[in-house]
Design an enzyme around this catalytic site. Structure first.
Site, mmCIF file in Angstrom:
data_model
loop_
_atom_site.group_PDB
_atom_site.id
_atom_site.type_symbol
_atom_site.label_atom_id
_atom_site.label_comp_id
_atom_site.label_asym_id
_atom_site.label_seq_id
_atom_site.Cartn_x
_atom_site.Cartn_y
_atom_site.Cartn_z
ATOM 1 N N GLU A 91 9.069 0.530 11.474
ATOM 2 C CA GLU A 91 10.156 1.519 11.337
ATOM 3 C C GLU A 91 9.482 2.875 11.497
ATOM 4 O O GLU A 91 8.813 3.352 10.583
ATOM 5 C CB GLU A 91 10.802 1.396 9.953
ATOM 6 C CG GLU A 91 11.516 0.082 9.718
ATOM 7 C CD GLU A 91 12.933 0.073 10.287
ATOM 8 O OE1 GLU A 91 13.525 1.155 10.474
ATOM 9 O OE2 GLU A 91 13.448 -1.029 10.555
ATOM 10 N N LYS A 147 0.860 -1.190 0.000
ATOM 11 C CA LYS A 147 0.000 0.000 0.000
ATOM 12 C C LYS A 147 0.895 1.239 0.000
ATOM 13 O O LYS A 147 1.562 1.527 0.993
ATOM 14 C CB LYS A 147 -0.893 0.014 1.239
ATOM 15 C CG LYS A 147 -1.980 1.057 1.126
ATOM 16 C CD LYS A 147 -2.395 1.631 2.439
ATOM 17 C CE LYS A 147 -1.437 2.625 2.987
ATOM 18 N NZ LYS A 147 -1.249 3.856 2.181
ATOM 19 N N PRO A 148 0.935 1.960 -1.130
ATOM 20 C CA PRO A 148 1.766 3.174 -1.176
ATOM 21 C C PRO A 148 1.092 4.315 -0.412
ATOM 22 O O PRO A 148 -0.095 4.231 -0.080
ATOM 23 C CB PRO A 148 1.823 3.503 -2.667
ATOM 24 C CG PRO A 148 0.549 2.954 -3.227
ATOM 25 C CD PRO A 148 0.207 1.738 -2.405
ATOM 26 N N CYS A 169 13.215 10.494 8.677
ATOM 27 C CA CYS A 169 13.093 10.007 10.058
ATOM 28 C C CYS A 169 14.386 10.160 10.857
ATOM 29 O O CYS A 169 14.350 10.395 12.058
ATOM 30 C CB CYS A 169 12.675 8.546 10.024
ATOM 31 S SG CYS A 169 13.739 7.550 8.953
ATOM 32 N N GLU A 227 8.478 14.683 17.233
ATOM 33 C CA GLU A 227 9.058 14.773 15.887
ATOM 34 C C GLU A 227 8.360 15.916 15.143
ATOM 35 O O GLU A 227 7.136 15.946 15.055
ATOM 36 C CB GLU A 227 8.795 13.441 15.166
ATOM 37 C CG GLU A 227 9.414 13.372 13.804
ATOM 38 C CD GLU A 227 9.137 12.039 13.107
ATOM 39 O OE1 GLU A 227 7.997 11.557 13.156
ATOM 40 O OE2 GLU A 227 10.072 11.496 12.501
HETATM 41 P P1 NAD Z 1 2.048 8.090 8.435
HETATM 42 O O1 NAD Z 1 2.223 7.264 9.648
HETATM 43 O O2 NAD Z 1 1.009 9.145 8.450
HETATM 44 O O3 NAD Z 1 1.688 7.168 7.184
HETATM 45 C C1 NAD Z 1 2.535 6.104 6.776
HETATM 46 C C2 NAD Z 1 1.684 5.119 5.975
HETATM 47 O O4 NAD Z 1 0.693 4.547 6.818
HETATM 48 C C3 NAD Z 1 0.935 5.749 4.805
HETATM 49 O O5 NAD Z 1 0.971 4.852 3.713
HETATM 50 C C4 NAD Z 1 -0.476 5.888 5.358
HETATM 51 O O6 NAD Z 1 -1.450 5.928 4.355
HETATM 52 C C5 NAD Z 1 -0.595 4.637 6.216
HETATM 53 N N1 NAD Z 1 -1.596 4.658 7.275
HETATM 54 C C6 NAD Z 1 -2.058 5.749 7.954
HETATM 55 N N2 NAD Z 1 -2.963 5.352 8.888
HETATM 56 C C7 NAD Z 1 -3.058 3.995 8.796
HETATM 57 C C8 NAD Z 1 -3.807 3.005 9.516
HETATM 58 N N3 NAD Z 1 -4.636 3.333 10.491
HETATM 59 N N4 NAD Z 1 -3.646 1.708 9.174
HETATM 60 C C9 NAD Z 1 -2.782 1.351 8.192
HETATM 61 N N5 NAD Z 1 -2.052 2.250 7.479
HETATM 62 C C10 NAD Z 1 -2.188 3.548 7.774
HETATM 63 O O7 NAD Z 1 3.477 8.695 8.075
HETATM 64 P P2 NAD Z 1 3.867 9.690 6.890
HETATM 65 O O8 NAD Z 1 3.455 11.071 7.241
HETATM 66 O O9 NAD Z 1 3.439 9.122 5.577
HETATM 67 O O10 NAD Z 1 5.475 9.568 6.932
HETATM 68 C C11 NAD Z 1 6.253 10.288 7.811
HETATM 69 C C12 NAD Z 1 6.573 9.471 9.048
HETATM 70 O O11 NAD Z 1 7.260 8.288 8.680
HETATM 71 C C13 NAD Z 1 7.495 10.194 10.021
HETATM 72 O O12 NAD Z 1 7.060 9.967 11.331
HETATM 73 C C14 NAD Z 1 8.846 9.517 9.782
HETATM 74 O O13 NAD Z 1 9.743 9.605 10.855
HETATM 75 C C15 NAD Z 1 8.424 8.122 9.505
HETATM 76 N N6 NAD Z 1 9.476 7.389 8.789
HETATM 77 C C16 NAD Z 1 10.200 6.442 9.446
HETATM 78 C C17 NAD Z 1 11.257 5.795 8.805
HETATM 79 C C18 NAD Z 1 12.121 4.773 9.502
HETATM 80 O O14 NAD Z 1 12.912 4.099 8.827
HETATM 81 N N7 NAD Z 1 12.030 4.613 10.801
HETATM 82 C C19 NAD Z 1 11.546 6.121 7.469
HETATM 83 C C20 NAD Z 1 10.770 7.085 6.844
HETATM 84 C C21 NAD Z 1 9.737 7.713 7.505
#
Ligand code: NAD
Length: 477
Positions: free
Chosen positions: A249, A173-174, A283, A378
């Site tokens: 992650e 799921k992108p 992140c 964050e």
């Molecule tokens: P997000 O948590 O809002 O969304 C990430 C993904 O989860 C998206 O595809 C989103 O559609 C999906 N999602 C949202 N709610 C969901 C649910 N209830 N059930 C299943 N899937 C759901 O994060 P974002 O804003 O897209 O990305 C930024 C975040 O990602 C930051 O907190 C960053 O630190 C983190 N991140 C972590 C790493 C790592 O390696 N630790 C790498 C990159 C980004």
């Protein structure tokens, strides 16, 4: 660059689901293309396809085919790397060099796991005379892979490559913000002759419906999630209902600890890049500068000079040194945080938007209260705190003062101190005299609320493998 991103299920492109939505360029708001938001039913169909392929095909027992498929994926992405990098710039807003860097990282990752696919072995032990126990390493089944928007190529391949190497099939799921980049990568996969239909399936998001359906699906055995800690907790809760394994992650708040014996020029260079890469939307970005009080003034002066020089502009412009944020709501959220930083701390450099587009120049603020939400949470943008410490013990205590533990860096010319402090900091990665070095070979992951499990490296396979004990009763066979 107008296109339509559909779903990819059982080897076929699908455009059924909700009414098409637009994907826009955060640098100027122009429409880049459209995508079809998914549904719960499509997610369930994709999960069923992945489960049937896992159970009925020979993918799980064909390590050489899996290696070949991963090499083909790497080759297809490499052949389209310029087109993919352009699309990442357009849809995500990051610099062209960052977009190409993440594409090259994904190619390297796919090749690394192609090699490992042929090296997965179990072990054997003779527990008593004639009593043989085999410990087989088997694929966990169907992997549900949920990726964020900030590095849509690398973060997809970082989960998908070890899943495929291990012998899993997958449902992806992108992120809703980067559907066109994702569809271009799926097109690369669709062209790989060694990748059977149904091994990799993908359904676009629609709010949180598709992600939730993947987490709830009884056909999916393991979730590999990259995203925020808040969503990670929801996913863990959702996965508890079917007791699936989760690899998480999550978010970070990386401290960069600068001692008085550090090479300041090197530290400032590393931390300018380490904090402003992808406009701070990474992140592991340096989010807190923790500086020894005796050099705080000198560090501040140099850091401000470096931040003031950064040219913020469109990712496609070769002159730009920092690209745009992901969207205008992010810009508004960060502008509010800058006002808060002025109230709770002291603004040393105040970030400003550009005339148009989701841009924001860097912000540096001084703060001493580690309990402030600005230090604890964050912020995910080009906003960094400057804090001071008096001795090594205080530096470590402050570095460990948040709930996160994803990454950190230590800047010193004393190797014994570097080793002591890196040991004491509770984070999955600690860089010495550098910040932000990621390799396919080197495990990444979090302590505390930064996550569970590891991706990259040999341990990246563990999330996608089960160990089975097979016991042979002596004298019976
Ligand atoms: P997000 O948590 O809002 O969304 C990430 C993904 O989860 C998206 O595809 C989103 O559609 C999906 N999602 C949202 N709610 C969901 C649910 N209830 N059930 C299943 N899937 C759901 O994060 P974002 O804003 O897209 O990305 C930024 C975040 O990602 C930051 O907190 C960053 O630190 C983190 N991140 C972590 C790493 C790592 O390696 N630790 C790498 C990159 C980004």
């Amino acid at each position: 660059m107008t296109q339509m991103a559909g779903h990819y299920i059982a080897g076929a492109w699908r455009d059924d689901g909700a009414a098409p939505a637009e994907s826009t360029d955060p640098a100027d708001g122009s429409v880049l293309g459209r995508y079809v938001p998914g549904t719960r039913a499509l997610a369930e169909e994709a999960a069923e396809s992945a489960r049937e392929t896992f159970e009925e095909g020979t993918w799980a027992m064909s390590p050489r085919q899996r290696a070949q498929a991963l090499y083909e994926i790497a080759d297809r992405i490499a052949a389209a790397k310029d087109e993919i990098a352009d699309l990442v710039v357009a849809e995500n807003g990051k610099l062209r060099s960052e977009a190409l860097g993440e594409t090259m990282g994904a190619i390297s990752e796919a090749r690394y796991y192609a090699g490992l696919a042929r090296a997965i072995r179990g072990t054997m032990q003779e527990i008593a005379p004639g009593s043989v126990s085999l410990f087989q390493r088997e694929p966990a089944g169907v992997a549900g892979i949920i990726v964020p928007w900030n590095a849509p190529v690398t973060l997809l391949i970082r989960s998908l490559a070890p899943a495929l190497a291990a012998g899993c099939t997958a449902v992806i799921k992108p992120a809703a913000q980067t559907p066109l980049v994702h569809a271009r990568i799926m097109k690369c996969l669709a062209e790989c002759p060694s990748l059977p239909a149904g091994v990799v399936n993908s359904v676009n998001e629609n709010g949180t419906e598709v992600g939730e359906a993947i987490v709830a699906s009884p056909d999916i055995h393991v979730i590999s999630f990259t995203g925020s800690s808040l969503t990670g907790k929801k996913i863990m809760e959702g996965a508890a209902k079917t007791l699936k394994r989760v690899g998480l992650e999550l978010g970070g708040k990386a401290p960069a600890v600068v001692f008085d014996d550090a090479d300041l020029d090197n530290a400032v260079r590393e931390l300018t890049h380490g904090s402003l890469n992808m406009a701070g939307q990474i992140c592991v970005a340096a989010a807190r500068f923790l500086v020894h009080e005796s050099i705080a003034w000198a560090f501040e002066e140099r850091m401000l000079a470096a931040y003031r020089k950064v040219k913020v502009g469109p990712g496609a412009d070769p002159e730009s040194e920092m690209g745009s944020l992901i969207d205008l709501p992010s810009q508004q959220r960060l502008l509010r945080l800058i006002e808060q930083a002025g109230d709770e701390g002291e603004l040393l450099l105040k970030g400003k938007p550009l005339a148009k587009g989701a841009f924001l120049t860097p912000t540096l603020f001084r703060i001493e209260d580690v309990r402030s939400p600005l230090v604890q949470e964050e912020l995910f943008g080009p906003i960094v705190s400057l804090e001071t410490f008096g001795d090594e013990a205080e530096a470590v205590a402050k570095a460990n003062a948040t709930a996160y533990g994803l990454a950190a860096s230590v800047h010193t010319s004393d190797v014994a101190r570097a080793m002591r402090v890196s040991r004491a900091i509770r984070a999955g990665t600690v860089w010495i005299n550098s910040h932000l070095r990621l390799f396919a070979e080197a495990e990444t992951g979090g302590y505390g609320q930064s996550g569970l499990g590891r991706l990259h490296g040999l341990e990246g396979l563990h999330d996608f493998l089960e160990t089975k004990h097979v016991y042979l009763e002596p004298g019976t066979v």
